[in-house]
Design a protein around this motif. Structure first.
Motif, PDB file in Angstrom:
ATOM      1  N   ASP A 224       0.858  -1.175   0.000  1.00  0.00           N
ATOM      2  CA  ASP A 224       0.000   0.000   0.000  1.00  0.00           C
ATOM      3  C   ASP A 224       0.911   1.247   0.000  1.00  0.00           C
ATOM      4  OD1 ASP A 224      -1.682   2.102   0.608  1.00  0.00           O
ATOM      5  OD2 ASP A 224      -2.906   0.910   1.998  1.00  0.00           O
ATOM      6  N   LYS A 225       0.664   2.110  -0.967  1.00  0.00           N
ATOM      7  CA  LYS A 225       1.479   3.323  -1.122  1.00  0.00           C
ATOM      8  C   LYS A 225       1.574   4.149   0.167  1.00  0.00           C
ATOM      9  CE  LYS A 225      -0.102   6.548  -4.062  1.00  0.00           C
ATOM     10  NZ  LYS A 225      -0.732   6.937  -5.330  1.00  0.00           N
ATOM     11  N   LYS A 226       0.547   4.013   1.012  1.00  0.00           N
ATOM     12  CA  LYS A 226       0.501   4.813   2.248  1.00  0.00           C
ATOM     13  C   LYS A 226       1.715   4.581   3.152  1.00  0.00           C
ATOM     14  CE  LYS A 226      -3.628   3.979   3.860  1.00  0.00           C
ATOM     15  NZ  LYS A 226      -4.946   3.732   4.191  1.00  0.00           N
ATOM     16  N   TYR A 253      -0.509  -2.627   4.653  1.00  0.00           N
ATOM     17  CA  TYR A 253      -0.257  -3.838   3.874  1.00  0.00           C
ATOM     18  C   TYR A 253       1.060  -3.745   3.098  1.00  0.00           C
ATOM     19  CZ  TYR A 253      -1.496  -7.917   1.067  1.00  0.00           C
ATOM     20  OH  TYR A 253      -1.521  -9.168   0.472  1.00  0.00           O
ATOM     21  N   ASN A 266      -6.707  -6.922  -2.557  1.00  0.00           N
ATOM     22  CA  ASN A 266      -7.768  -6.090  -3.131  1.00  0.00           C
ATOM     23  C   ASN A 266      -8.750  -5.577  -2.085  1.00  0.00           C
ATOM     24  OD1 ASN A 266      -6.831  -6.097  -5.744  1.00  0.00           O
ATOM     25  ND2 ASN A 266      -7.810  -8.068  -6.187  1.00  0.00           N
ATOM     26  N   LYS A 267      -8.930  -6.377  -1.043  1.00  0.00           N
ATOM     27  CA  LYS A 267      -9.858  -5.966   0.012  1.00  0.00           C
ATOM     28  C   LYS A 267      -9.233  -4.863   0.884  1.00  0.00           C
ATOM     29  CE  LYS A 267     -11.244  -8.723   3.427  1.00  0.00           C
ATOM     30  NZ  LYS A 267     -11.336 -10.127   3.803  1.00  0.00           N
ATOM     31  N   VAL A 269      -6.400  -2.896   0.240  1.00  0.00           N
ATOM     32  CA  VAL A 269      -5.693  -1.747  -0.352  1.00  0.00           C
ATOM     33  C   VAL A 269      -6.500  -1.190  -1.525  1.00  0.00           C
ATOM     34  CG1 VAL A 269      -3.500  -0.942  -1.304  1.00  0.00           C
ATOM     35  CG2 VAL A 269      -3.525  -2.912   0.231  1.00  0.00           C
ATOM     36  N   LYS A 270      -6.776   0.106  -1.453  1.00  0.00           N
ATOM     37  CA  LYS A 270      -7.509   0.764  -2.549  1.00  0.00           C
ATOM     38  C   LYS A 270      -6.727   0.603  -3.848  1.00  0.00           C
ATOM     39  CE  LYS A 270      -9.405   4.728  -0.138  1.00  0.00           C
ATOM     40  NZ  LYS A 270      -8.957   6.077   0.077  1.00  0.00           N
ATOM     41  N   LYS A 271      -7.452   0.449  -4.937  1.00  0.00           N
ATOM     42  CA  LYS A 271      -6.814   0.223  -6.238  1.00  0.00           C
ATOM     43  C   LYS A 271      -5.712   1.264  -6.529  1.00  0.00           C
ATOM     44  CE  LYS A 271      -7.330  -2.655  -9.683  1.00  0.00           C
ATOM     45  NZ  LYS A 271      -7.111  -3.905  -9.100  1.00  0.00           N
ATOM     46  N   GLU A 272      -6.054   2.549  -6.291  1.00  0.00           N
ATOM     47  CA  GLU A 272      -5.097   3.593  -6.659  1.00  0.00           C
ATOM     48  C   GLU A 272      -3.861   3.626  -5.748  1.00  0.00           C
ATOM     49  OE1 GLU A 272      -8.223   4.076  -5.698  1.00  0.00           O
ATOM     50  OE2 GLU A 272      -8.476   5.846  -4.417  1.00  0.00           O
ATOM     51  N   ASN A 273      -3.941   2.906  -4.624  1.00  0.00           N
ATOM     52  CA  ASN A 273      -2.785   2.881  -3.717  1.00  0.00           C
ATOM     53  C   ASN A 273      -1.928   1.623  -3.871  1.00  0.00           C
ATOM     54  OD1 ASN A 273      -3.430   5.302  -2.664  1.00  0.00           O
ATOM     55  ND2 ASN A 273      -4.301   4.517  -0.754  1.00  0.00           N
ATOM     56  N   GLN A 274      -2.353   0.744  -4.769  1.00  0.00           N
ATOM     57  CA  GLN A 274      -1.646  -0.542  -4.855  1.00  0.00           C
ATOM     58  C   GLN A 274      -0.305  -0.402  -5.577  1.00  0.00           C
ATOM     59  OE1 GLN A 274      -4.307  -3.408  -6.645  1.00  0.00           O
ATOM     60  NE2 GLN A 274      -5.607  -3.498  -4.823  1.00  0.00           N
TER      61      GLN A 274
END
Ligand code: ATP
Ligand code: MG
Length: 437
Positions: A224-226, A253, A266-267, A269-274
């Motif tokens: 996760d990019k976060k 994650y 997928n559950k 991590v938001k798509k744009e942060n993957q």
């Protein structure tokens, strides 16, 4: 340093044996020379970079209160028989005999040796906690040494060891190392992700691999990019803040393919942060409790005078691997640009030199002396060669700043360029300020 006097055997040919950028570049720039499969000599340019990395690693180990020492590369087999690893380690261990026929080995790691040092002198809980480290060559007879300095037989590693009275105390040592690693990689201008790693038969959740993003890496990673938004330096250096820091990181994650499950990813991590990419392991930390203290009988007196097994952890950083890993992470558009903190030189002066005109070279020498006085580490390219070749050469060497002395430099104003960006005309005073920042 005058380039004409430096030992830097640059080659124009693309080395055929080198599959990845960092390996090609290190050979072409004359940083290393292979001596045999997986074993290298470090030439002056490569050695300079590695020593700077080593120094940052050292400062961040010292900051958390770890003490530097030095253990030998050659170890006796006796202690490895005590721990049971003499047989378990397998063919990666280089075994040798001395003239008396005693079994020795070239250390692949140092848990046994440090446990032996510790047990022979520390007897009481009063001496705990203790963090010891050294930076020393290791040897692992890798089945497929490859990618230059990334997977070698002989490599340079910082390995630290923690000693504590209880699991709870040991976690505090672990957190300090976790923090020190993140700070170290930050100073190297790297984005390193701590990933929960397998602990094998010992169990528990206390093992992390520190992985940096690079397409040529050997591990596939999902994150996760976060995770990049957390700044380790925002935490105070006390036990509860450091515990919170580790929890904050571990909540996000980030796994290698061994632990990856598509549905989960997928559950959670938001798509744009993957982030799905590859990575290079540059560090690994591990808490293993009694694993060595038990077979090696490393006991201390606790507060009630009762003998108890010391709790240990070990913490490695691949110092020589980092040289290649940083190149992999930073290489861009056929240009290598070292992070300022570990660049082999702070700046390079590139005068337009020709046989019948010494003017530029004389100017360059004056600038050189002035910068040297300010403790700036300068490379002066005094070689008689056309400018386009010079620029190609310096794109390869990767010193981040250039002072170009040719038509555009007048009086006390010089053409100043940061690699990968446009040049500007600046006074020497302004240049000094930029370099000192
Ligand atoms: P890997 O999974 O890459 O084989 P490892 O788990 O065997 O590494 P550790 O024992 O955790 O490695 O060693 C600590 C660090 O030493 C690693 O994170 C890595 O940066 C470095 N390292 C390990 N093996 C090598 C090698 N063969 N060549 C260069 N560096 C290495
Ligand atoms: Mg590992």
């Amino acid at each position: 340093m005058y380039l004409s006097k430096f030992f830097i055997p640059i080659t124009k040919d693309l080395p055929t044996e080198a599959k990845i950028k960092s390996h090609q570049l290190m050979l072409r720039a004359g940083m290393i020379k292979q001596s045999s499969a997986g074993i290298y000599s470090w030439l002056p340019l490569g050695f300079k970079v590695m020593k700077k990395i080593e120094q940052i690693v050292r400062e961040e180990q010292n900051f958390i209160g770890a003490h530097e020492m030095l253990m030998p590369t050659i170890q006796s087999s006796e202690i490895w028989k005590e721990s049971g690893r003499f047989d378990d380690y397998g063919e990666e261990m280089l075994r040798i005999k001395d003239r008396q026929g005693r079994e020795m080995l070239y250390g692949p790691t140092n848990e046994e040796l440090i446990t032996d040092v510790f047990r022979s002198s520390v007897k009481s809980y009063k001496s705990l906690p203790q963090l010891l480290y050294h930076i020393q060559w290791k040897f692992r007879d890798e089945i497929r040494p490859r990618f230059g300095v990334m997977r070698c037989k002989e490599f340079y590693m910082k390995d630290a060891y923690s000693f504590d009275l209880s699991d709870e105390e040991a976690k505090k040592s672990y957190n300090k190392m976790f923090y020190s690693y993140l700070k170290t990689f930050n100073r190297l201008d790297l984005k390193a992700i701590p990933m929960v790693a397998d602990t094998g038969p010992i169990g528990g959740d206390l093992s992390h691999e520190f992985v940096i993003l690079a397409e040529s890496g050997e591990s596939k990673i999902y994150a996760d990019k976060k995770i990049f938004e957390i700044d380790p330096t925002q935490y105070n250096f006390d036990d509860s803040s450091l515990q919170k820091m580790r929890e904050d990181f571990t909540k996000i994650y980030a796994v290698t393919d061994e632990k990856y499950k598509k549905d989960n990813f997928n559950k959670l991590v938001k798509k744009e942060n993957q982030i799905i990419t590859k990575g290079i392991e540059v560090g690994h930390i591990f808490y293993f409790g009694n694993k060595y203290s038990k077979p090696m009988n490393c006991l201390i007196d606790d507060k009630d005078g009762k003998k108890t097994l010391v709790k240990m952890g070990s913490y490695g950083i691949g110092v020589s691997r980092l040289v290649g890993a940083i190149i992999e992470a930073k290489y861009n558009n056929e240009i290598m640009k070292w992070p300022k903190s570990i660049s082999p030189f702070d700046v390079v002066i590139i005068p337009k030199v020709s046989k019948n005109n010494n003017e530029n070279l004389e100017k360059a020498e004056k600038v050189y002396i002035q910068l040297k006085k300010q403790n700036i580490d300068v490379l002066l390219d005094d070689v008689d060669e056309n400018m386009s070749n010079k620029f190609k050469k310096h794109d390869l060497i990767g010193v981040p700043y250039q002072i170009i002395i040719g038509a555009k430099s007048e009086g006390d104003n010089f053409e100043f360029k940061e690699l990968n960006s446009k040049s500007e005309i600046l006074s020497l005073e302004k240049i000094k300020l930029k370099l000192n920042r």
